[in-house]
Design an enzyme around this catalytic site. Structure first.
Site, PDB file in Angstrom:
ATOM      1  N   GLY A 103      -7.074  63.713   8.532  1.00 16.00           N
ATOM      2  CA  GLY A 103      -5.780  63.980   7.881  1.00 16.00           C
ATOM      3  C   GLY A 103      -4.685  63.074   8.390  1.00 16.00           C
ATOM      4  O   GLY A 103      -3.505  63.437   8.373  1.00 16.00           O
ATOM      5  N   THR A 159      -3.379  60.525   7.099  1.00 12.34           N
ATOM      6  CA  THR A 159      -2.432  60.063   6.079  1.00 12.34           C
ATOM      7  C   THR A 159      -1.453  61.154   5.658  1.00 12.34           C
ATOM      8  O   THR A 159      -0.550  60.900   4.864  1.00 12.34           O
ATOM      9  CB  THR A 159      -3.199  59.579   4.824  1.00 12.34           C
ATOM     10  OG1 THR A 159      -4.055  60.647   4.393  1.00 12.34           O
ATOM     11  CG2 THR A 159      -4.026  58.348   5.105  1.00 12.34           C
ATOM     12  N   ASP A 211       1.657  65.555   8.931  1.00 11.84           N
ATOM     13  CA  ASP A 211       1.488  65.753  10.370  1.00 11.84           C
ATOM     14  C   ASP A 211       0.701  64.605  10.998  1.00 11.84           C
ATOM     15  O   ASP A 211       1.025  64.153  12.107  1.00 11.84           O
ATOM     16  CB  ASP A 211       0.750  67.072  10.643  1.00 11.84           C
ATOM     17  CG  ASP A 211       1.585  68.286  10.284  1.00 11.84           C
ATOM     18  OD1 ASP A 211       2.720  68.098   9.802  1.00 11.84           O
ATOM     19  OD2 ASP A 211       1.103  69.408  10.491  1.00 11.84           O
ATOM     20  N   SER A 247      -2.874  78.227  10.740  1.00 13.60           N
ATOM     21  CA  SER A 247      -1.641  78.416   9.968  1.00 13.60           C
ATOM     22  C   SER A 247      -1.160  79.862  10.043  1.00 13.60           C
ATOM     23  O   SER A 247      -1.968  80.796  10.161  1.00 13.60           O
ATOM     24  CB  SER A 247      -1.939  78.071   8.509  1.00 13.60           C
ATOM     25  OG  SER A 247      -0.974  78.617   7.653  1.00 13.60           O
ATOM     26  N   GLU A 265      -0.435  81.421   7.641  1.00 12.95           N
ATOM     27  CA  GLU A 265      -1.018  82.089   6.469  1.00 12.95           C
ATOM     28  C   GLU A 265      -2.187  82.999   6.851  1.00 12.95           C
ATOM     29  O   GLU A 265      -2.586  83.837   6.059  1.00 12.95           O
ATOM     30  CB  GLU A 265      -1.467  81.051   5.434  1.00 12.95           C
ATOM     31  CG  GLU A 265      -0.329  80.478   4.623  1.00 12.95           C
ATOM     32  CD  GLU A 265       0.225  81.438   3.569  1.00 12.95           C
ATOM     33  OE1 GLU A 265      -0.563  82.126   2.908  1.00 12.95           O
ATOM     34  OE2 GLU A 265       1.459  81.504   3.431  1.00 12.95           O
ATOM     35  N   TYR A 301      -6.463  80.076   0.613  1.00 16.98           N
ATOM     36  CA  TYR A 301      -6.166  79.167   1.727  1.00 16.98           C
ATOM     37  C   TYR A 301      -6.103  79.943   3.043  1.00 16.98           C
ATOM     38  O   TYR A 301      -6.706  79.538   4.052  1.00 16.98           O
ATOM     39  CB  TYR A 301      -4.829  78.465   1.445  1.00 16.98           C
ATOM     40  CG  TYR A 301      -4.255  77.678   2.600  1.00 16.98           C
ATOM     41  CD1 TYR A 301      -4.580  76.346   2.808  1.00 16.98           C
ATOM     42  CD2 TYR A 301      -3.354  78.276   3.489  1.00 16.98           C
ATOM     43  CE1 TYR A 301      -4.041  75.629   3.866  1.00 16.98           C
ATOM     44  CE2 TYR A 301      -2.807  77.568   4.550  1.00 16.98           C
ATOM     45  CZ  TYR A 301      -3.153  76.250   4.732  1.00 16.98           C
ATOM     46  OH  TYR A 301      -2.612  75.544   5.787  1.00 16.98           O
ATOM     47  N   GLY A 326       4.872  66.622   1.541  1.00 17.20           N
ATOM     48  CA  GLY A 326       4.372  66.392   0.186  1.00 17.20           C
ATOM     49  C   GLY A 326       5.392  66.858  -0.847  1.00 17.20           C
ATOM     50  O   GLY A 326       6.100  67.844  -0.630  1.00 17.20           O
ATOM     51  N   ARG A 376       3.457  82.892  -7.402  1.00 20.06           N
ATOM     52  CA  ARG A 376       2.056  82.989  -6.968  1.00 20.06           C
ATOM     53  C   ARG A 376       1.495  84.373  -7.251  1.00 20.06           C
ATOM     54  O   ARG A 376       2.249  85.343  -7.259  1.00 20.06           O
ATOM     55  CB  ARG A 376       1.975  82.685  -5.468  1.00 20.06           C
ATOM     56  CG  ARG A 376       2.411  81.261  -5.240  1.00 20.06           C
ATOM     57  CD  ARG A 376       2.383  80.857  -3.803  1.00 20.06           C
ATOM     58  NE  ARG A 376       2.858  79.483  -3.727  1.00 20.06           N
ATOM     59  CZ  ARG A 376       3.080  78.830  -2.613  1.00 20.06           C
ATOM     60  NH1 ARG A 376       2.860  79.424  -1.455  1.00 20.06           N
ATOM     61  NH2 ARG A 376       3.500  77.590  -2.642  1.00 20.06           N
ATOM     62  N   GLU A 401       2.146  86.887  -2.568  1.00 16.75           N
ATOM     63  CA  GLU A 401       2.924  86.219  -1.509  1.00 16.75           C
ATOM     64  C   GLU A 401       2.651  86.986  -0.217  1.00 16.75           C
ATOM     65  O   GLU A 401       2.515  88.212  -0.240  1.00 16.75           O
ATOM     66  CB  GLU A 401       4.430  86.322  -1.795  1.00 16.75           C
ATOM     67  CG  GLU A 401       4.956  85.321  -2.791  1.00 16.75           C
ATOM     68  CD  GLU A 401       5.205  83.918  -2.208  1.00 16.75           C
ATOM     69  OE1 GLU A 401       5.058  83.716  -0.993  1.00 16.75           O
ATOM     70  OE2 GLU A 401       5.529  83.031  -3.018  1.00 16.75           O
TER      71      GLU A 401
END
Ligand code: NAP
Ligand code: GDD
Length: 330
Positions: free
Chosen positions: A12, A14, A17, A134, A136, A158, A194, A287, A290
């Protein structure tokens, strides 16, 4: 470990982070190797400045073609690079999109982490491994703020995949004594975020509207709240975790939440425009679910590793909008 022996491998590289972490590690004297996917466009915008630097690229920074789904190639890269530190950051990172492309998201965020842990386990030389977990994973969290011990209750594909990978990291640490760490990071933002994440989308729109290049901004839920920090601080936390005597998991957060609406207000204030005139609601950005309020308690990393946040929420918003204005000016 001496300076000369320090070789980092980043999946990752690119991404947001990965690019800041590369700059940090090069500054610390590391040789940095990154895994990059084959793309139809050779521009890798966030690390292009490093690739163009003849003193760095091919001397202390190296890129290797690979994909998270391709275990053979990843194993070959490990053998060639012999990293002393691995930072596993790659994968589909958009929570909203994970409802639309759950299988590939879970392959990348979940199974690929298992793949890399297995490769790490087989390495002849000792290495240290960072996993990009994360907030999440907490999803419908049962406590506020969340700590390293808060139970995982993910509310998105995710989040489920990150929870799976987070627990695997713990299992590999306990079962095989590997030096593997979970950084349980809350949202962190920057001008390199992003463009389809909410902060960048807002910062970009505020700048473009102020220059007459766009007329409005369509968003989903304005009342969502997030614990937003600066990406540069968060990659420093990743590095700190791998510099310790023993591996552990750490929550990385500011401990403060703000709503999307507050971000919008602050961004439009930077360009001196009345936000209500330009912002529309588009339910397609809502979404299916949430998470409950995500706010992190970073006491452990602050006390044990001396980690600190730099800057305030309003400074972050200003930095992002000003970066967009500057880019438009160019
Ligand atoms: P990002 O900007 O979306 O970057 C993702 C990186 O993963 C890119 O380099 C991307 O390559 C690469 N990638 C995606 N799928 C891949 C695949 N199949 N094979 C190889 N590389 C692949 O994400 P970020 O914001 O830097 O976040 C880094 C990590 O931290 C992610 O795992 C994310 O889920 C996690 N995280 C982020 C935050 C946050 O607030 N930013 C918070 C908690 C956790 P391309 O450039 O080719 O697309
Ligand atoms: N992306 C997006 N676009 N989000 C919107 C929009 C919109 O137009 N309108 C409102 N939102 C709301 C989302 O519903 C969510 O509640 C909040 O803004 C933040 O969305 P994102 O910026 O997409 O980030 P995220 O919190 O879902 O996920 C990010 O942070 C996680 C850590 O908590 C990502 O970086 C994940 O990879 C990371 O794990």
């Amino acid at each position: 470990m001496t300076m000369a022996q320090r070789t980092a491998l980043i999946t990752g590289i690119t991404g947001q982070d990965g690019s800041y972490l590369t700059e940090l590690l090069l500054g610390e004297g590391y040789a940095v190797h990154g895994v990059v996917r084959r793309t139809s466009n050779l521009q890798r915008s966030r690390i292009e400045h490093l690739r163009r630097d003849e003193k760095i690229y091919g001397k202390r920074l190296f890129l290797h073609y690979g994909d998270l789904s391709d275990g053979t190639t990843l194993r070959r890269i490990f053998r060639a690079v012999q990293p002393t530190e691995v930072y596993h950051l790659a994968g589909q990172s958009h929570v909203g999109l994970s409802f639309e492309i759950p299988e590939s998201t879970c392959d990348e965020a979940g199974m690929a982490t298992l793949r890399l842990l297995e490769i790490a386990r087989d390495q002849p030389q000792p290495l240290r491994f960072y996993h990009a977990s994360s907030s999440e994973i907490f999803g419908n969290a049962i406590e506020l703020p969340q700590t390293e011990n808060t139970p995982m209750l993910p509310a998105s594909p995710y989040g489920c995949a990150k929870a799976f990978a987070t627990q695997l990291v713990r299992v590999y640490r306990q079962s095989y004594g590997l030096f593997v760490c979970n950084g349980i990071l809350y949202n962190h933002e920057s001008p390199r975020r992003g463009e389809n994440f909410v902060t960048r989308k807002i910062a970009r729109a505020a700048a473009r509207i102020s220059r007459g290049l766009d007329t409005d901004l369509t968003l989903g839920n304005l009342e969502s709240r997030r614990d937003w920090g600066r990406a540069q601080d968060y990659v420093r936390a990743m590095w700190l975790m791998l510099q310790q005597e023993t591996p552990d998991d750490y929550v990385v957060a500011t401990g403060e939440t703000h709503s999307v609406r507050e971000f919008v207000e602050a961004a439009f204030a930077v360009v001196d425009l009345p936000w209500k005139k330009y912002v529309r609601h588009d339910p397609s950005f809502d979404r299916p679910a949430e998470p409950a309020q995500l706010v992190g308690c970073a006491d452990k990393i602050r006390k044990r590793l001396g980690w600190e946040v730099t800057g305030t929420f309003l400074q972050l918003v200003r930095e992002m909008v000003e970066a967009e204005l500057e880019q438009l000016g160019r």
